[in-house]
Design a protein around this motif. Structure first.
Motif, PDB file in Angstrom:
ATOM      1  N   GLY A 151       7.194  -3.650   7.084  1.00 40.25           N
ATOM      2  CA  GLY A 151       8.376  -3.790   6.238  1.00 40.25           C
ATOM      3  C   GLY A 151       8.046  -4.038   4.790  1.00 40.25           C
ATOM      4  O   GLY A 151       8.744  -4.792   4.097  1.00 40.25           O
ATOM      5  N   THR A 152       6.969  -3.434   4.307  1.00 38.68           N
ATOM      6  CA  THR A 152       6.588  -3.606   2.909  1.00 38.68           C
ATOM      7  C   THR A 152       6.219  -2.233   2.335  1.00 38.68           C
ATOM      8  O   THR A 152       6.353  -1.208   3.005  1.00 38.68           O
ATOM      9  N   SER A 153       5.774  -2.212   1.101  1.00 35.65           N
ATOM     10  CA  SER A 153       5.466  -0.928   0.459  1.00 35.65           C
ATOM     11  C   SER A 153       4.006  -0.546   0.691  1.00 35.65           C
ATOM     12  O   SER A 153       3.145  -1.405   0.891  1.00 35.65           O
ATOM     13  N   GLN A 154       3.760   0.761   0.644  1.00 40.71           N
ATOM     14  CA  GLN A 154       2.392   1.244   0.823  1.00 40.71           C
ATOM     15  C   GLN A 154       1.494   0.750  -0.299  1.00 40.71           C
ATOM     16  O   GLN A 154       0.335   0.411  -0.071  1.00 40.71           O
ATOM     17  N   SER A 155       2.040   0.699  -1.506  1.00 36.54           N
ATOM     18  CA  SER A 155       1.226   0.246  -2.641  1.00 36.54           C
ATOM     19  C   SER A 155       0.811  -1.213  -2.473  1.00 36.54           C
ATOM     20  O   SER A 155      -0.304  -1.607  -2.832  1.00 36.54           O
ATOM     21  N   SER A 156       1.720  -2.026  -1.903  1.00 36.95           N
ATOM     22  CA  SER A 156       1.387  -3.433  -1.672  1.00 36.95           C
ATOM     23  C   SER A 156       0.246  -3.552  -0.677  1.00 36.95           C
ATOM     24  O   SER A 156      -0.691  -4.339  -0.872  1.00 36.95           O
ATOM     25  N   VAL A 157       0.317  -2.764   0.397  1.00 34.54           N
ATOM     26  CA  VAL A 157      -0.746  -2.814   1.404  1.00 34.54           C
ATOM     27  C   VAL A 157      -2.067  -2.353   0.800  1.00 34.54           C
ATOM     28  O   VAL A 157      -3.106  -2.995   0.986  1.00 34.54           O
ATOM     29  N   SER A 158      -2.022  -1.271   0.071  1.00 34.35           N
ATOM     30  CA  SER A 158      -3.239  -0.723  -0.524  1.00 34.35           C
ATOM     31  C   SER A 158      -3.871  -1.719  -1.498  1.00 34.35           C
ATOM     32  O   SER A 158      -5.091  -1.936  -1.493  1.00 34.35           O
ATOM     33  N   THR A 159      -3.026  -2.353  -2.309  1.00 36.85           N
ATOM     34  CA  THR A 159      -3.528  -3.315  -3.291  1.00 36.85           C
ATOM     35  C   THR A 159      -4.177  -4.506  -2.612  1.00 36.85           C
ATOM     36  O   THR A 159      -5.242  -4.985  -3.021  1.00 36.85           O
ATOM     37  N   ARG A 160      -3.527  -5.020  -1.573  1.00 37.69           N
ATOM     38  CA  ARG A 160      -4.057  -6.206  -0.881  1.00 37.69           C
ATOM     39  C   ARG A 160      -5.374  -5.877  -0.173  1.00 37.69           C
ATOM     40  O   ARG A 160      -6.298  -6.690  -0.165  1.00 37.69           O
ATOM     41  N   ILE A 161      -5.457  -4.699   0.425  1.00 36.43           N
ATOM     42  CA  ILE A 161      -6.689  -4.336   1.125  1.00 36.43           C
ATOM     43  C   ILE A 161      -7.842  -4.202   0.125  1.00 36.43           C
ATOM     44  O   ILE A 161      -8.964  -4.661   0.381  1.00 36.43           O
ATOM     45  N   LYS A 162      -7.565  -3.598  -1.031  1.00 33.94           N
ATOM     46  CA  LYS A 162      -8.603  -3.481  -2.059  1.00 33.94           C
ATOM     47  C   LYS A 162      -9.060  -4.852  -2.536  1.00 33.94           C
ATOM     48  O   LYS A 162     -10.259  -5.098  -2.722  1.00 33.94           O
ATOM     49  N   ALA A 163      -8.104  -5.766  -2.731  1.00 30.80           N
ATOM     50  CA  ALA A 163      -8.451  -7.114  -3.170  1.00 30.80           C
ATOM     51  C   ALA A 163      -9.260  -7.842  -2.099  1.00 30.80           C
ATOM     52  O   ALA A 163     -10.210  -8.573  -2.399  1.00 30.80           O
ATOM     53  N   LEU A 164      -8.894  -7.632  -0.817  1.00 34.36           N
ATOM     54  CA  LEU A 164      -9.634  -8.255   0.280  1.00 34.36           C
ATOM     55  C   LEU A 164     -11.059  -7.739   0.327  1.00 34.36           C
ATOM     56  O   LEU A 164     -12.014  -8.510   0.491  1.00 34.36           O
ATOM     57  N   GLU A 165     -11.228  -6.435   0.170  1.00 36.70           N
ATOM     58  CA  GLU A 165     -12.573  -5.852   0.179  1.00 36.70           C
ATOM     59  C   GLU A 165     -13.392  -6.387  -0.984  1.00 36.70           C
ATOM     60  O   GLU A 165     -14.583  -6.678  -0.827  1.00 36.70           O
ATOM     61  N   ALA A 166     -12.738  -6.568  -2.122  1.00 31.84           N
ATOM     62  CA  ALA A 166     -13.458  -7.108  -3.281  1.00 31.84           C
ATOM     63  C   ALA A 166     -13.878  -8.552  -3.027  1.00 31.84           C
ATOM     64  O   ALA A 166     -15.001  -8.959  -3.362  1.00 31.84           O
ATOM     65  N   ASP A 167     -12.988  -9.330  -2.428  1.00 28.81           N
ATOM     66  CA  ASP A 167     -13.318 -10.734  -2.137  1.00 28.81           C
ATOM     67  C   ASP A 167     -14.453 -10.839  -1.124  1.00 28.81           C
ATOM     68  O   ASP A 167     -15.326 -11.710  -1.232  1.00 28.81           O
ATOM     69  N   LEU A 168     -14.434  -9.965  -0.112  1.00 25.35           N
ATOM     70  CA  LEU A 168     -15.457 -10.018   0.928  1.00 25.35           C
ATOM     71  C   LEU A 168     -16.758  -9.351   0.497  1.00 25.35           C
ATOM     72  O   LEU A 168     -17.821  -9.629   1.046  1.00 25.35           O
ATOM     73  N   GLY A 169     -16.657  -8.450  -0.466  1.00 27.08           N
ATOM     74  CA  GLY A 169     -17.847  -7.729  -0.921  1.00 27.08           C
ATOM     75  C   GLY A 169     -18.273  -6.645   0.049  1.00 27.08           C
ATOM     76  O   GLY A 169     -19.449  -6.261   0.082  1.00 27.08           O
ATOM     77  N   ILE A 170     -17.324  -6.133   0.845  1.00 27.46           N
ATOM     78  CA  ILE A 170     -17.631  -5.058   1.792  1.00 27.46           C
ATOM     79  C   ILE A 170     -16.478  -4.056   1.781  1.00 27.46           C
ATOM     80  O   ILE A 170     -15.376  -4.365   1.346  1.00 27.46           O
ATOM     81  N   ILE A 171     -16.769  -2.861   2.248  1.00 24.96           N
ATOM     82  CA  ILE A 171     -15.739  -1.838   2.409  1.00 24.96           C
ATOM     83  C   ILE A 171     -15.280  -1.853   3.861  1.00 24.96           C
ATOM     84  O   ILE A 171     -16.089  -1.691   4.782  1.00 24.96           O
ATOM     85  N   LEU A 172     -13.986  -2.080   4.074  1.00 23.60           N
ATOM     86  CA  LEU A 172     -13.437  -2.152   5.434  1.00 23.60           C
ATOM     87  C   LEU A 172     -13.008  -0.775   5.935  1.00 23.60           C
ATOM     88  O   LEU A 172     -13.122  -0.491   7.134  1.00 23.60           O
TER      89      LEU A 172
END
Length: 325
Positions: free
Chosen positions: A50-71
């Motif tokens: 129930g959210t926007s695709q851009s929101s999901v994409s942004t959060r996943i990119k931020a998560l990958e940056a925080d973890l230092g890995i590509i999911l």
């Protein structure tokens, strides 16, 4: 799992950060990563959450940056998990499952639907009030485990006071300064006689007719209260009858009575399931019914205990022998 987790956990994923590796990881990012892994599509994951695709994409990119890995590997044909992503998503899925279970268990315990109750009893006979009460409680709250201990009222009070019992059901009323007590039900007193006893043919007896008898009482259970009652009824009227105490259960005591070794006292509900060859008669001049009380510690506010006491109060109002006779 991701969509179901979001529904069941009922947490504000926008405002609940998770401290991980000294970083603050939004819970929303973890759940959205699970959704993308489930649907292998940012678009379908966004629709499910129930959210926007851009929101999901942004959060996943931020998560990958925080973890230092590509999911996730992204290309024109869609999305797939990397090796590191599969490992991460699998462990997050397990962790959210544990969290979900913890929330459910905490809620059940808060409602008294999970856990255990340690219950002290004086005796337990099939079909008696206490037996039916515990059966009904188990039917209503199957997640609560009942641990039953038989003891004297004196010992049960110590166990309640020390926290080894949550509640004790015992004969007679009890005014105990540091414990709560409530009369739950009452029952009529009966004398148990050998079938060939001269009084066995009567419809009832009086206390004076029992003055010369030998009373048999148990050392455990309600034996001390029975002993005290016999002494109290004799006071100032006739010598205290002979009272013999035995370290036996109720069934063995009844067998001794049937064999002619003496008589004893029981409440009426305890006589319904008796198969021994024993005669039970009411005592005509017994001034009152026998009270049975629940005793518990004031500090014990276990929801399961509250549920049991509430059920006991409701059951006592419907109990046919709960009124005085």
């Amino acid at each position: 799992m991701a969509v179901e987790a979001m529904r069941r956990l009922k947490i504000s994923v926008q405002n609940e950060p998770l401290r991980l590796l000294h970083r603050r990881i939004p819970m929303a990012a973890l759940i959205q990563a699970l959704a993308v892994a489930e649907y292998l599509s940012f678009h379908r994951a966004a629709l499910a959450l129930g959210t926007s695709q851009s929101s999901v994409s942004t959060r996943i990119k931020a998560l990958e940056a925080d973890l230092g890995i590509i999911l996730f590997d992204r290309n024109t044909r869609g999305v797939r998990l990397t090796k590191a992503g599969r490992c991460f998503v699998g462990q997050v899925d397990d962790a959210l499952g544990i969290l979900d279970h913890a929330i459910k268990t905490a809620g059940m315990q808060a409602r008294g639907e999970d856990g255990e109750l340690r219950i002290g009893i004086h005796a337990l006979t099939a079909g008696c009030f206490l037996h039916r009460l515990l059966e009904r409680f188990h039917d209503n709250h199957p997640g609560v485990r009942l641990h039953i201990t038989e003891s004297t009222a004196h010992h049960a009070q110590f166990m309640v006071r020390e926290g080894r019992l949550d509640v004790a059901f015992m004969a007679c009323t009890h005014e105990i300064p540091d414990l709560n007590s409530r009369v739950i039900w009452r029952d009529r007193l009966m004398v148990a006689l050998p079938p060939m006893h001269p009084l066995a043919a009567q419809i009832d007896v009086e206390w004076r007719q029992l003055a010369q008898e030998t009373f048999l009482v148990r050392q455990g259970g309600s034996g001390p209260q029975v002993h005290g009652l016999i002494v109290a009824r004799s006071a100032g009227k006739w010598p205290v009858p002979s009272i013999q105490r035995f370290d036996v259960g109720g069934s063995a005591l009844l067998s001794m009575i049937a064999a002619g070794h003496g008589i004893s006292l029981f409440v009426e509900e305890m006589t319904t399931a008796v198969v021994a060859n024993v005669a039970f008669l009411p005592i005509r001049d017994e001034p009152e019914t026998v009270a049975f009380s629940a005793v518990w510690a004031p500090r014990n506010r276990d929801p399961a205990l509250v549920n049991l006491l509430t059920l006991a109060s409701k059951a006592s109002r419907a109990y046919p022998k709960s009124d005085s006779r």
